[in-house]
Design a protein around this motif. Structure first.
Motif, PDB file in Angstrom:
ATOM      1  N   ASP A   1      77.442  58.223  55.884  1.00 39.74           N
ATOM      2  CA  ASP A   1      76.841  59.437  55.358  1.00 39.74           C
ATOM      3  C   ASP A   1      77.194  60.541  56.350  1.00 39.74           C
ATOM      4  OD1 ASP A   1      75.279  61.609  54.638  1.00 39.74           O
ATOM      5  OD2 ASP A   1      73.555  60.377  54.087  1.00 39.74           O
ATOM      6  N   VAL A   2      78.280  61.238  56.071  1.00 38.09           N
ATOM      7  CA  VAL A   2      78.817  62.225  56.992  1.00 38.09           C
ATOM      8  C   VAL A   2      77.821  63.350  57.244  1.00 38.09           C
ATOM      9  CG1 VAL A   2      80.704  63.862  57.386  1.00 38.09           C
ATOM     10  CG2 VAL A   2      81.163  61.665  56.276  1.00 38.09           C
ATOM     11  N   LYS A   3      77.127  63.762  56.203  1.00 37.59           N
ATOM     12  CA  LYS A   3      76.188  64.879  56.320  1.00 37.59           C
ATOM     13  C   LYS A   3      75.084  64.591  57.342  1.00 37.59           C
ATOM     14  CE  LYS A   3      73.471  68.039  53.518  1.00 37.59           C
ATOM     15  NZ  LYS A   3      73.056  68.400  52.165  1.00 37.59           N
ATOM     16  N   SER A   4      74.537  63.386  57.304  1.00 37.62           N
ATOM     17  CA  SER A   4      73.450  63.040  58.230  1.00 37.62           C
ATOM     18  C   SER A   4      73.951  62.333  59.487  1.00 37.62           C
ATOM     19  CB  SER A   4      72.421  62.165  57.527  1.00 37.62           C
ATOM     20  OG  SER A   4      72.981  60.903  57.238  1.00 37.62           O
ATOM     21  N   ARG A   5      75.265  62.176  59.600  1.00 38.68           N
ATOM     22  CA  ARG A   5      75.883  61.487  60.737  1.00 38.68           C
ATOM     23  C   ARG A   5      75.300  60.087  60.935  1.00 38.68           C
ATOM     24  NH1 ARG A   5      79.008  63.945  64.704  1.00 38.68           N
ATOM     25  NH2 ARG A   5      78.004  62.532  66.157  1.00 38.68           N
ATOM     26  N   SER A   6      75.116  59.383  59.809  1.00 35.15           N
ATOM     27  CA  SER A   6      74.590  58.026  59.880  1.00 35.15           C
ATOM     28  C   SER A   6      75.546  57.061  59.173  1.00 35.15           C
ATOM     29  CB  SER A   6      73.199  57.946  59.254  1.00 35.15           C
ATOM     30  OG  SER A   6      73.269  58.189  57.874  1.00 35.15           O
ATOM     31  N   LEU A   7      75.412  55.807  59.528  1.00 39.04           N
ATOM     32  CA  LEU A   7      76.232  54.761  58.932  1.00 39.04           C
ATOM     33  C   LEU A   7      75.346  53.586  58.603  1.00 39.04           C
ATOM     34  CD1 LEU A   7      79.102  53.583  58.289  1.00 39.04           C
ATOM     35  CD2 LEU A   7      79.059  52.656  60.611  1.00 39.04           C
TER      36      LEU A   7
ATOM     37  N   PHE B   1      82.426  55.093  66.386  1.00 40.16           N
ATOM     38  CA  PHE B   1      81.075  55.390  66.864  1.00 40.16           C
ATOM     39  C   PHE B   1      80.827  56.867  67.118  1.00 40.16           C
ATOM     40  CE2 PHE B   1      81.610  50.902  67.884  1.00 40.16           C
ATOM     41  CZ  PHE B   1      80.431  50.382  67.390  1.00 40.16           C
ATOM     42  N   GLU B   2      81.845  57.584  67.546  1.00 44.71           N
ATOM     43  CA  GLU B   2      81.650  58.995  67.880  1.00 44.71           C
ATOM     44  C   GLU B   2      81.259  59.842  66.671  1.00 44.71           C
ATOM     45  OE1 GLU B   2      85.920  58.319  66.815  1.00 44.71           O
ATOM     46  OE2 GLU B   2      84.551  57.313  68.181  1.00 44.71           O
ATOM     47  N   LYS B   3      81.421  59.326  65.471  1.00 48.93           N
ATOM     48  CA  LYS B   3      81.077  60.061  64.258  1.00 48.93           C
ATOM     49  C   LYS B   3      79.600  59.949  63.880  1.00 48.93           C
ATOM     50  CE  LYS B   3      85.579  59.830  61.982  1.00 48.93           C
ATOM     51  NZ  LYS B   3      86.265  59.422  60.749  1.00 48.93           N
ATOM     52  N   TYR B   4      78.864  59.046  64.547  1.00 47.84           N
ATOM     53  CA  TYR B   4      77.511  58.738  64.085  1.00 47.84           C
ATOM     54  C   TYR B   4      76.463  58.870  65.182  1.00 47.84           C
ATOM     55  CZ  TYR B   4      80.443  56.854  60.468  1.00 47.84           C
ATOM     56  OH  TYR B   4      81.403  56.727  59.504  1.00 47.84           O
ATOM     57  N   GLU B   5      75.294  59.310  64.761  1.00 49.51           N
ATOM     58  CA  GLU B   5      74.121  59.361  65.635  1.00 49.51           C
ATOM     59  C   GLU B   5      73.166  58.219  65.334  1.00 49.51           C
ATOM     60  OE1 GLU B   5      72.397  63.203  64.999  1.00 49.51           O
ATOM     61  OE2 GLU B   5      74.076  64.250  65.929  1.00 49.51           O
ATOM     62  N   THR B   6      73.249  57.701  64.105  1.00 46.06           N
ATOM     63  CA  THR B   6      72.327  56.664  63.654  1.00 46.06           C
ATOM     64  C   THR B   6      73.092  55.560  62.926  1.00 46.06           C
ATOM     65  OG1 THR B   6      70.633  58.345  63.305  1.00 46.06           O
ATOM     66  CG2 THR B   6      70.267  56.222  62.259  1.00 46.06           C
ATOM     67  N   LEU B   7      72.732  54.315  63.220  1.00 46.19           N
ATOM     68  CA  LEU B   7      73.257  53.163  62.483  1.00 46.19           C
ATOM     69  C   LEU B   7      72.080  52.420  61.873  1.00 46.19           C
ATOM     70  CD1 LEU B   7      75.995  51.657  64.814  1.00 46.19           C
ATOM     71  CD2 LEU B   7      76.303  53.033  62.781  1.00 46.19           C
TER      72      LEU B   7
ATOM     73  N   ILE C   1      73.203  55.589  70.426  1.00 44.47           N
ATOM     74  CA  ILE C   1      73.138  55.635  68.965  1.00 44.47           C
ATOM     75  C   ILE C   1      71.809  55.014  68.538  1.00 44.47           C
ATOM     76  CG2 ILE C   1      74.152  54.752  66.832  1.00 44.47           C
ATOM     77  CD1 ILE C   1      76.873  54.871  68.241  1.00 44.47           C
ATOM     78  N   GLU C   2      71.082  55.738  67.712  1.00 44.64           N
ATOM     79  CA  GLU C   2      69.804  55.241  67.203  1.00 44.64           C
ATOM     80  C   GLU C   2      70.064  54.106  66.230  1.00 44.64           C
ATOM     81  OE1 GLU C   2      66.157  56.870  64.475  1.00 44.64           O
ATOM     82  OE2 GLU C   2      67.220  58.314  65.738  1.00 44.64           O
ATOM     83  N   LEU C   3      69.289  53.031  66.356  1.00 44.84           N
ATOM     84  CA  LEU C   3      69.476  51.845  65.520  1.00 44.84           C
ATOM     85  C   LEU C   3      68.225  51.500  64.739  1.00 44.84           C
ATOM     86  CD1 LEU C   3      71.117  49.501  68.145  1.00 44.84           C
ATOM     87  CD2 LEU C   3      72.269  50.508  66.194  1.00 44.84           C
ATOM     88  N   SER C   4      68.454  50.942  63.563  1.00 43.34           N
ATOM     89  CA  SER C   4      67.361  50.318  62.830  1.00 43.34           C
ATOM     90  C   SER C   4      67.930  49.115  62.099  1.00 43.34           C
ATOM     91  CB  SER C   4      66.702  51.296  61.855  1.00 43.34           C
ATOM     92  OG  SER C   4      67.597  51.658  60.846  1.00 43.34           O
TER      93      SER C   4
END
Length: 104
Positions: free
Chosen positions: A10-16, A41-47, A77-80
């Motif tokens: 999800d490019v808009k929210s920088r999540s994967l 990984f550099e594209k995302y803040e949240t996984l 990177i924030e994880l859930s």
């Protein structure tokens, strides 16, 4: 059933979202690892990791998942983790001492 790893960015929210399904075992460890290596990984803040419809989970998958989460932590990177894990699979996780993994 073969292991399947789907990456849904999800490019808009920088999540994967990383979706794991099927047989999450040593038989498919190389495939799982190769799919995770594709993540930029550099594209995302949240996984957001999800385990769904897994017919079997073994220790090798849990070790891959543990190493993956530790790597993400070093990158801040924030994880859930969302999981639909059967009772016998939960027992394996508890016995191996990896329960903190599913408590992300």
């Amino acid at each position: 059933m073969e292991a399947i790893v789907k990456l849904k960015p999800d490019v808009k929210s920088r999540s994967l979202q990383v979706l794991f399904t099927g047989s999450l075992t040593s038989t498919y460890a190389t495939k799982i690892h190769q799919e995770l290596d594709k993540i930029e990984f550099e594209k995302y803040e949240t996984l957001i990791m999800s385990i769904q419809n897994s017919d079997i989970i073994d220790l090798s998958f849990l070790q891959i998942l543990w190493a993956f989460t530790e790597h993400c932590k070093t990158l801040n990177i924030e994880l859930s983790l969302n999981s639909e894990i059967a009772e016998e699979q939960l027992q394996l996780i508890e016995v191996t001492g990896l329960k903190p993994l599913i408590e992300l």
